[in-house]
Write an enzyme that holds these catalytic residues in place. Structure first.
Site, PDB file in Angstrom:
ATOM      1  N   SER A 175       0.703  -1.080  -0.425  1.00  0.00           N
ATOM      2  CA  SER A 175      -0.113   0.010  -0.031  1.00  0.00           C
ATOM      3  C   SER A 175       0.731   1.627  -0.358  1.00  0.00           C
ATOM      4  O   SER A 175       0.857   1.988   0.190  1.00  0.00           O
ATOM      5  CB  SER A 175      -0.923  -0.134   0.945  1.00  0.00           C
ATOM      6  N   ASN A 179      -4.927  -1.705  -0.762  1.00  0.00           N
ATOM      7  CA  ASN A 179      -4.676  -2.939  -0.029  1.00  0.00           C
ATOM      8  C   ASN A 179      -5.046  -4.233  -0.550  1.00  0.00           C
ATOM      9  O   ASN A 179      -5.485  -4.649  -1.047  1.00  0.00           O
ATOM     10  CB  ASN A 179      -5.618  -2.066   0.492  1.00  0.00           C
ATOM     11  N   ALA A 180      -4.030  -4.792  -0.121  1.00  0.00           N
ATOM     12  CA  ALA A 180      -3.657  -6.570  -0.013  1.00  0.00           C
ATOM     13  C   ALA A 180      -4.786  -6.961   0.033  1.00  0.00           C
ATOM     14  O   ALA A 180      -5.103  -7.925  -0.296  1.00  0.00           O
ATOM     15  CB  ALA A 180      -2.595  -6.191   0.698  1.00  0.00           C
ATOM     16  N   CYS A 189       4.518 -10.614  12.220  1.00  0.00           N
ATOM     17  CA  CYS A 189       6.171 -10.160  13.608  1.00  0.00           C
ATOM     18  C   CYS A 189       5.178  -9.597  14.516  1.00  0.00           C
ATOM     19  O   CYS A 189       5.628  -8.964  15.177  1.00  0.00           O
ATOM     20  CB  CYS A 189       6.514  -9.459  12.478  1.00  0.00           C
TER      21      CYS A 189
HETATM   22  N1  SAH Z   1       8.120  -8.662   3.154  1.00  0.00           N
HETATM   23  C1  SAH Z   1       8.830  -7.328   3.541  1.00  0.00           C
HETATM   24  C2  SAH Z   1       8.230  -6.328   4.939  1.00  0.00           C
HETATM   25  C3  SAH Z   1       6.946  -6.508   5.210  1.00  0.00           C
HETATM   26  S1  SAH Z   1       6.461  -5.118   5.992  1.00  0.00           S
HETATM   27  C4  SAH Z   1      10.010  -7.724   3.233  1.00  0.00           C
HETATM   28  O1  SAH Z   1      10.230  -8.801   3.185  1.00  0.00           O
HETATM   29  O2  SAH Z   1      11.073  -6.471   3.054  1.00  0.00           O
HETATM   30  C5  SAH Z   1       4.710  -5.123   5.964  1.00  0.00           C
HETATM   31  C6  SAH Z   1       4.679  -3.838   5.190  1.00  0.00           C
HETATM   32  O3  SAH Z   1       3.024  -4.195   4.596  1.00  0.00           O
HETATM   33  C7  SAH Z   1       4.863  -2.707   4.272  1.00  0.00           C
HETATM   34  O4  SAH Z   1       5.831  -2.281   3.453  1.00  0.00           O
HETATM   35  C8  SAH Z   1       3.278  -1.720   4.399  1.00  0.00           C
HETATM   36  O5  SAH Z   1       3.701  -0.490   3.358  1.00  0.00           O
HETATM   37  C9  SAH Z   1       2.824  -2.874   3.838  1.00  0.00           C
HETATM   38  N2  SAH Z   1       1.386  -2.319   4.132  1.00  0.00           N
HETATM   39  C10 SAH Z   1       0.612  -2.632   5.607  1.00  0.00           C
HETATM   40  N3  SAH Z   1      -0.810  -2.500   5.475  1.00  0.00           N
HETATM   41  C11 SAH Z   1      -1.095  -3.433   4.289  1.00  0.00           C
HETATM   42  C12 SAH Z   1      -2.135  -3.023   3.601  1.00  0.00           C
HETATM   43  N4  SAH Z   1      -3.872  -3.092   3.931  1.00  0.00           N
HETATM   44  N5  SAH Z   1      -2.119  -3.811   2.048  1.00  0.00           N
HETATM   45  C13 SAH Z   1      -0.655  -3.604   1.144  1.00  0.00           C
HETATM   46  N6  SAH Z   1       0.251  -3.028   2.291  1.00  0.00           N
HETATM   47  C14 SAH Z   1       0.180  -2.820   3.598  1.00  0.00           C
END
Ligand code: SAH
Length: 417
Positions: free
Chosen positions: A274, A299-300, A360
């Site tokens: 996002s 948004n995932a 996490c």
């Molecule tokens: N897998 C990544 C770390 C993910 S951290 C790695 O290993 O580098 C979590 C991520 O989720 C962040 O980049 C944040 O921007 C994203 N995020 C938070 N809420 C979200 C949502 N609803 N949809 C998509 N991405 C989201």
């Protein structure tokens, strides 16, 4: 300083924290001081670092006396580096010091190739002589060619030596302090800006498992990859195949491994996040490796719903969302969030597909997480086999009896119908 019997029991259980409510006697203790700790009868238990503002009033640093804290900190940093030399492979980016897990409560040090970042999280670690010892020790151990300690901006590029070579990385060229304003506020420490503490370099490139990434220690948004996922990136690549989706991709940690790691057999990789700045960096990271991948800003939760409804299918899905449970009170809601995400992903995976699913949230324990993923499988009417049950990389040690040091879960599952 005297503790209640409950406080004593915590220390005897090898947990280093004692809460303020378990301190029965404290006489004019200045913020951040080194205190001698006693049981209710006056028996000496060891030495701790005191915080005047945190609910965690003391963090034990030794079961004996500590006549010279900066010297002890230097010794512990040396030991932390030696520990990494034993354990860390295939990378020039890893955590060097992980607070309590390295017996240095309140200090975190990460290495990104030739740049280090330091985070100072408590009053005791913020004291000037301790700060000086931290920077001096890191510089001396990791950049022996730069004789003596020079302030920021005055170090010439040093010649490479083998001292620092877990891989063939060059010597240290900069130490950056990364400041989280909120933490300093909570510890009642004066505000500080993130800045260079030593050397002249604050941005660099690093490698993990053969994949390259950009790092900028002074950028507003943290760059790089999540170091604690480093071994999980490589593990995921072992099983990844076909069409792959990395649903919370940040700057591309998993996605790039799925696309580039020699073990991975993916025909396409799509990263979703996002955050636009995160995706821009992911794209730059891909370019650094000579690749172009598909990055989608969305948004995932919505995207997975939409794709599932449209009948999209994948062979590999990675779910690595942010911590849903920041506090214990969020636990139920967080479990609901994890269940929904995992359920959607399972429905979209083809038979034989691979689900890499992470949490996490410290408050979501290993058993909770397994339970919620199992519930999702039941509701998705699928059978899943647990291929690997993983945690954080070894440079983020888990200290037995200190549950707070174990916060990352990463399950790799194979989906059947
Ligand atoms: N897998 C990544 C770390 C993910 S951290 C790695 O290993 O580098 C979590 C991520 O989720 C962040 O980049 C944040 O921007 C994203 N995020 C938070 N809420 C979200 C949502 N609803 N949809 C998509 N991405 C989201």
């Amino acid at each position: 300083m005297k503790l209640s019997s409950r406080g004593v029991a915590r220390l005897q259980g090898r947990h280093p924290w004692v809460y303020r409510s378990d301190i029965t006697e404290e006489k004019d203790v200045p913020p951040g001081s080194v205190v001698r700790v006693h049981d209710p009868r006056g028996k000496f238990l060891g030495t701790a670092l005191y915080s005047s503002s945190s609910q965690i009033a003391i963090r034990m640093i030794s079961h004996g006396s500590v006549p010279d804290l900066p010297a002890l900190v230097a010794e512990r940093i040396r030991a932390a580096i030696a520990y990494r030399k034993e354990l860390v492979r295939n990378t020039d980016a890893y955590r060097i010091v992980f607070s309590e897990a390295d017996f240095l409560p309140g200090l975190i040090v990460d290495r990104y190739n030739d740049v280090l970042t330091v985070q100072i999280l408590t009053q005791a670690m913020d004291a000037a002589p301790v700060r000086k010892a931290i920077v001096r020790t890191l510089a001396e151990l990791l950049c022996p060619a730069a004789a003596g300690l020079r302030p920021a901006g005055q170090v010439r590029a040093p010649a490479p030596t083998s001292e620092w070579a877990i891989t063939e990385a060059p010597q240290l060229a900069g130490i950056v302090e990364r400041v989280e304003a909120r933490i300093r506020e909570l510890e009642q420490l004066p505000p500080l800006e993130s800045r260079l503490l030593w050397g002249e370099k604050s941005s660099t490139e690093f490698r993990m498992n053969g994949v390259r990434f950009h790092y900028d220690g002074l950028e507003g948004q943290k760059t790089g990859a999540f170091l604690d996922q480093r071994e999980n990136y490589a593990a995921a690549a072992e099983y990844a195949h076909g069409e792959a989706l990395d649903a919370f991709c940040y700057q591309g940690g998993f996605a790039l491994h799925l696309a580039l790691h020699p073990a991975a057999k993916c025909s396409s990789v799509t990263g979703v996040d996002s955050s636009r700045p995160a995706l821009e960096m992911a794209e730059k990271n891909a370019a650094l490796n000579g690749r172009e991948l598909e990055w989608i800003e969305a948004n995932a939760f919505d995207l997975l719903r939409e794709y599932a409804a449209a009948g999209r299918r994948y062979d590999t899905i990675v779910l690595d969302p942010p911590a849903f449970a920041k506090t214990k009170r969020d636990l139920e809601k967080a479990l609901g969030g994890y269940k929904e995400l995992n359920l959607r992903a399972m429905k979209m995976l083809r038979p034989g597909g691979i689900l890499v699913t992470c949490s996490c949230s410290f408050h979501v324990g290993a058993a909770d997480f397994l339970g919620v993923v199992a519930d999702a499988a039941r509701d998705a009417h699928k059978s899943l086999r647990l291929v690997e049950n993983r945690g954080a990389a070894k440079d983020h040690p888990i200290l037995l009896n200190v549950p707070e040091t174990s916060y990352l879960q990463c399950l790799i599952l194979s989906v059947s119908n």
